[in-house]
Design a protein around this motif. Structure first.
Motif, PDB file in Angstrom:
ATOM      1  N   THR A 173       0.832  -1.202   0.000  1.00 34.96           N
ATOM      2  CA  THR A 173       0.000   0.000   0.000  1.00 34.96           C
ATOM      3  C   THR A 173       0.871   1.258   0.000  1.00 34.96           C
ATOM      4  N   ALA A 174       0.218   2.389  -0.245  1.00 31.88           N
ATOM      5  CA  ALA A 174       0.934   3.663  -0.352  1.00 31.88           C
ATOM      6  C   ALA A 174       1.567   4.068   0.968  1.00 31.88           C
ATOM      7  N   ASN A 175       0.914   3.728   2.072  1.00 27.51           N
ATOM      8  CA  ASN A 175       1.421   4.152   3.378  1.00 27.51           C
ATOM      9  C   ASN A 175       1.068   3.088   4.406  1.00 27.51           C
ATOM     10  N   ASP A 176       2.047   2.297   4.784  1.00 31.52           N
ATOM     11  CA  ASP A 176       1.853   1.195   5.723  1.00 31.52           C
ATOM     12  C   ASP A 176       2.745   1.441   6.934  1.00 31.52           C
ATOM     13  N   VAL A 177       2.150   1.619   8.115  1.00 28.90           N
ATOM     14  CA  VAL A 177       2.913   1.932   9.311  1.00 28.90           C
ATOM     15  C   VAL A 177       3.876   0.811   9.680  1.00 28.90           C
ATOM     16  N   SER A 178       3.585  -0.415   9.232  1.00 30.66           N
ATOM     17  CA  SER A 178       4.420  -1.562   9.591  1.00 30.66           C
ATOM     18  C   SER A 178       5.489  -1.887   8.557  1.00 30.66           C
ATOM     19  N   VAL A 179       5.247  -1.541   7.290  1.00 30.14           N
ATOM     20  CA  VAL A 179       6.149  -1.945   6.212  1.00 30.14           C
ATOM     21  C   VAL A 179       6.410  -0.768   5.275  1.00 30.14           C
ATOM     22  N   PRO A 180       7.593  -0.177   5.320  1.00 29.65           N
ATOM     23  CA  PRO A 180       7.902   0.933   4.411  1.00 29.65           C
ATOM     24  C   PRO A 180       8.077   0.445   2.972  1.00 29.65           C
ATOM     25  N   PRO A 181       7.914   1.340   1.991  1.00 25.97           N
ATOM     26  CA  PRO A 181       8.055   0.947   0.582  1.00 25.97           C
ATOM     27  C   PRO A 181       9.400   0.312   0.254  1.00 25.97           C
ATOM     28  N   SER A 182      10.443   0.681   0.977  1.00 27.34           N
ATOM     29  CA  SER A 182      11.768   0.120   0.715  1.00 27.34           C
ATOM     30  C   SER A 182      11.798  -1.387   0.922  1.00 27.34           C
ATOM     31  N   VAL A 183      10.933  -1.897   1.802  1.00 25.36           N
ATOM     32  CA  VAL A 183      10.891  -3.347   2.047  1.00 25.36           C
ATOM     33  C   VAL A 183      10.302  -4.066   0.844  1.00 25.36           C
ATOM     34  N   ALA A 184       9.252  -3.500   0.271  1.00 24.49           N
ATOM     35  CA  ALA A 184       8.669  -4.101  -0.931  1.00 24.49           C
ATOM     36  C   ALA A 184       9.689  -4.133  -2.063  1.00 24.49           C
ATOM     37  N   ALA A 185      10.447  -3.049  -2.210  1.00 30.36           N
ATOM     38  CA  ALA A 185      11.493  -3.010  -3.233  1.00 30.36           C
ATOM     39  C   ALA A 185      12.572  -4.053  -2.949  1.00 30.36           C
ATOM     40  N   TYR A 186      12.885  -4.243  -1.668  1.00 30.88           N
ATOM     41  CA  TYR A 186      13.885  -5.246  -1.278  1.00 30.88           C
ATOM     42  C   TYR A 186      13.405  -6.648  -1.649  1.00 30.88           C
ATOM     43  N   LEU A 187      12.151  -6.934  -1.372  1.00 29.34           N
ATOM     44  CA  LEU A 187      11.599  -8.240  -1.732  1.00 29.34           C
ATOM     45  C   LEU A 187      11.661  -8.466  -3.240  1.00 29.34           C
ATOM     46  N   LYS A 188      11.280  -7.449  -4.005  1.00 32.73           N
ATOM     47  CA  LYS A 188      11.307  -7.591  -5.464  1.00 32.73           C
ATOM     48  C   LYS A 188      12.715  -7.884  -5.962  1.00 32.73           C
ATOM     49  N   ALA A 189      13.693  -7.264  -5.332  1.00 31.69           N
ATOM     50  CA  ALA A 189      15.081  -7.425  -5.772  1.00 31.69           C
ATOM     51  C   ALA A 189      15.693  -8.759  -5.336  1.00 31.69           C
ATOM     52  N   HIS A 190      15.189  -9.343  -4.241  1.00 33.03           N
ATOM     53  CA  HIS A 190      15.885 -10.489  -3.656  1.00 33.03           C
ATOM     54  C   HIS A 190      15.140 -11.808  -3.710  1.00 33.03           C
ATOM     55  N   LEU A 191      13.834 -11.804  -3.986  1.00 30.06           N
ATOM     56  CA  LEU A 191      13.126 -13.079  -4.111  1.00 30.06           C
ATOM     57  C   LEU A 191      13.633 -13.837  -5.334  1.00 30.06           C
ATOM     58  N   GLY A 192      13.792 -15.147  -5.184  1.00 28.57           N
ATOM     59  CA  GLY A 192      14.368 -15.950  -6.264  1.00 28.57           C
ATOM     60  C   GLY A 192      13.435 -16.160  -7.436  1.00 28.57           C
ATOM     61  N   GLY A 193      12.127 -16.254  -7.165  1.00 30.35           N
ATOM     62  CA  GLY A 193      11.164 -16.393  -8.247  1.00 30.35           C
ATOM     63  C   GLY A 193      10.942 -15.069  -8.956  1.00 30.35           C
ATOM     64  N   ARG A 194      10.424 -15.144 -10.184  1.00 29.89           N
ATOM     65  CA  ARG A 194      10.131 -13.905 -10.908  1.00 29.89           C
ATOM     66  C   ARG A 194       9.098 -13.113 -10.115  1.00 29.89           C
ATOM     67  N   THR A 195       9.419 -11.876  -9.788  1.00 29.41           N
ATOM     68  CA  THR A 195       8.618 -11.107  -8.837  1.00 29.41           C
ATOM     69  C   THR A 195       8.142  -9.800  -9.440  1.00 29.41           C
ATOM     70  N   THR A 196       6.855  -9.513  -9.248  1.00 34.44           N
ATOM     71  CA  THR A 196       6.298  -8.231  -9.662  1.00 34.44           C
ATOM     72  C   THR A 196       5.790  -7.507  -8.419  1.00 34.44           C
ATOM     73  N   LEU A 197       5.747  -6.203  -8.514  1.00 33.58           N
ATOM     74  CA  LEU A 197       5.317  -5.355  -7.400  1.00 33.58           C
ATOM     75  C   LEU A 197       4.045  -4.627  -7.792  1.00 33.58           C
ATOM     76  N   GLU A 198       3.007  -4.804  -6.987  1.00 33.62           N
ATOM     77  CA  GLU A 198       1.734  -4.115  -7.194  1.00 33.62           C
ATOM     78  C   GLU A 198       1.561  -3.066  -6.098  1.00 33.62           C
ATOM     79  N   LEU A 199       1.489  -1.801  -6.496  1.00 37.30           N
ATOM     80  CA  LEU A 199       1.322  -0.723  -5.530  1.00 37.30           C
ATOM     81  C   LEU A 199      -0.145  -0.308  -5.452  1.00 37.30           C
TER      82      LEU A 199
END
Length: 279
Positions: free
Chosen positions: A225-251
Motif C-alpha cells: 500500500t501507499a502508506n503502511d505503518v508496519s512496512v515501508p516501501p523500501s521493504v517491498a522493493a527489497y523483496l522484489k530485488a531479492h526473491l528468487g522467483g520472478r517477482t512483480t510489485l503491485e502498488l
C-alpha cells in the motif's frame, strides 16, 4: 504436529483441520489459500472471499495464535520461530489433498508462505505477498522500519495494558479513515490472549528471512500500500530485488497494513490481476 504412520498422519491431519477451523469453499478447479496476518483470523477475508468462489476452491484457516483458536493449542515452546507455522500450513494442505495451489499471505503469513514454498516448491504455483516483510528491524543499509528500542517500547506497552495498546495500534495499522475496519481489527486483536499476542509479536519482530529469499522458485507478487505503518516501501522493493522467483510489485494507492479490510474493492481488483497474470 509431526506425522508418523499413514493412519497416524490421517488422524493428526483431521485433528489439525478441526483445531485451526479449516474450511474449503468455492466451486473452481484451482485451489486458492488465504492465510491471514497477525492480530486477525480468517474472517479478515470476508470482504474478499465472495469474488473468488466461482473460479477457485478457497482454503481458509486460522493461525494457531488467532483468538478464534482454543489457546490451549498454542505451544509456546514450539512456536518460537515461523517454522512451526509452516509445519501447520503444509499439514493442512496435505490433509486436504492439495497438491498445487495459489497462496495469498498477509503480513506474517507472507513469510510463512515463503518458507513453505522453499520447503515444498512444487506445491505453490504462485505466492501473493501482502504487507510482507522479511525483517522489521533496521540493519545497516536495510530499512525495515523499526529500531529495536522502538519494538521494546511496543512490547512494554502491550504487557502493561493490552486493551489500551490495541485501541492505539488498531487505527494506526488500518491507516485509512475506515471506522468499520478499525472496529473489526480491534475485535480480532482483543480476541487474542494477551500473552500469546505479545509472544507472537516478539517472534515476528525477531525474525530475519532475508537470507532465504533467493531460494524461492515460485513466481511472486508483492502487494504494497501507499502508506503502511508496519512496512515501508523500501521493504517491498527489497523483496522484489531479492526473491528468487520472478517477482512483480503491485502498488495500491490505498493506505494501511490491512487493505483487504479497509479497501476491499481495490484489493480484489489487484489480487485478481495478480492471480491471473502469467509470469
Amino acid at each position: 504436529m509431526g506425522f508418523g504412520s499413514s493412519d497416524d498422519t490421517t488422524t493428526k491431519g483431521r485433528k489439525l483441520l478441526e483445531i485451526l477451523n479449516v474450511r474449503m469453499v468455492g466451486a473452481g478447479c484451482r485451489v486458492l489459500v488465504l492465510s491471514h496476518g497477525f492480530g486477525t483470523d480468517q474472517s479478515a477475508w470476508n470482504r474478499v472471499l465472495p469474488y473468488f468462489l466461482r473460479d477457485y476452491r478457497v482454503v481458509l484457516y486460522d493461525l494457531v495464535c488467532a483468538g478464534s483458536v482454543n489457546p490451549d493449542h498454542f505451544e509456546f515452546h514450539r512456536y518460537t520461530t515461523l517454522d512451526a507455522y509452516v509445519d501447520d500450513l503444509l499439514a493442512v494442505l496435505d490433509a486436504l489433498g492439495v497438491d498445487r495451489c495459489y497462496f495469498v499471505g498477509h503480513s506474517v503469513s507472507a513469510m510463512i508462505g515463503i518458507l513453505a514454498a522453499i520447503r515444498r516448491p512444487l506445491l505453490f504455483l504462485k505466492l501473493i505477498l501482502v504487507g510482507a516483510s522479511p525483517r522489521f528491524l533496521n540493519d545497516g543499509d536495510y530499512h525495515g522500519g523499526f529500531e529495536r528500542e522502538e519494538t521494546e517500547e511496543v512490547f512494554a506497552a502491550m504487557e502493561a495494558n493490552y486493551e489500551a495498546w490495541v485501541r492505539g495500534f488498531a487505527p494506526l495499522a488500518v491507516g485509512a479513515d475506515v471506522p468499520a475496519a478499525v472496529r473489526e481489527f480491534s475485535r480480532t486483536l482483543f480476541n487474542m490472549r494477551p500473552d500469546i499476542s505479545l509472544f507472537v509479536s516478539r517472534t515476528v519482530f525477531n525474525s530475519d528471512l532475508r537470507g532465504v529469499l533467493g531460494l524461492v522458485q515460485a513466481p511472486c507478487v508483492v502487494i504494497q500500500t501507499a502508506n503502511d505503518v508496519s512496512v515501508p516501501p523500501s521493504v517491498a522493493a527489497y523483496l522484489k530485488a531479492h526473491l528468487g522467483g520472478r517477482t512483480t510489485l503491485e502498488l495500491l494507492h490505498d493506505e494501511g497494513h490491512l487493505p483487504h479490510l479497509s479497501a476491499p474493492a481495490s484489493f480484489v481488483h489487484v489480487l485478481h490481476r495478480a492471480l491471473t497474470t502469467t509470469q
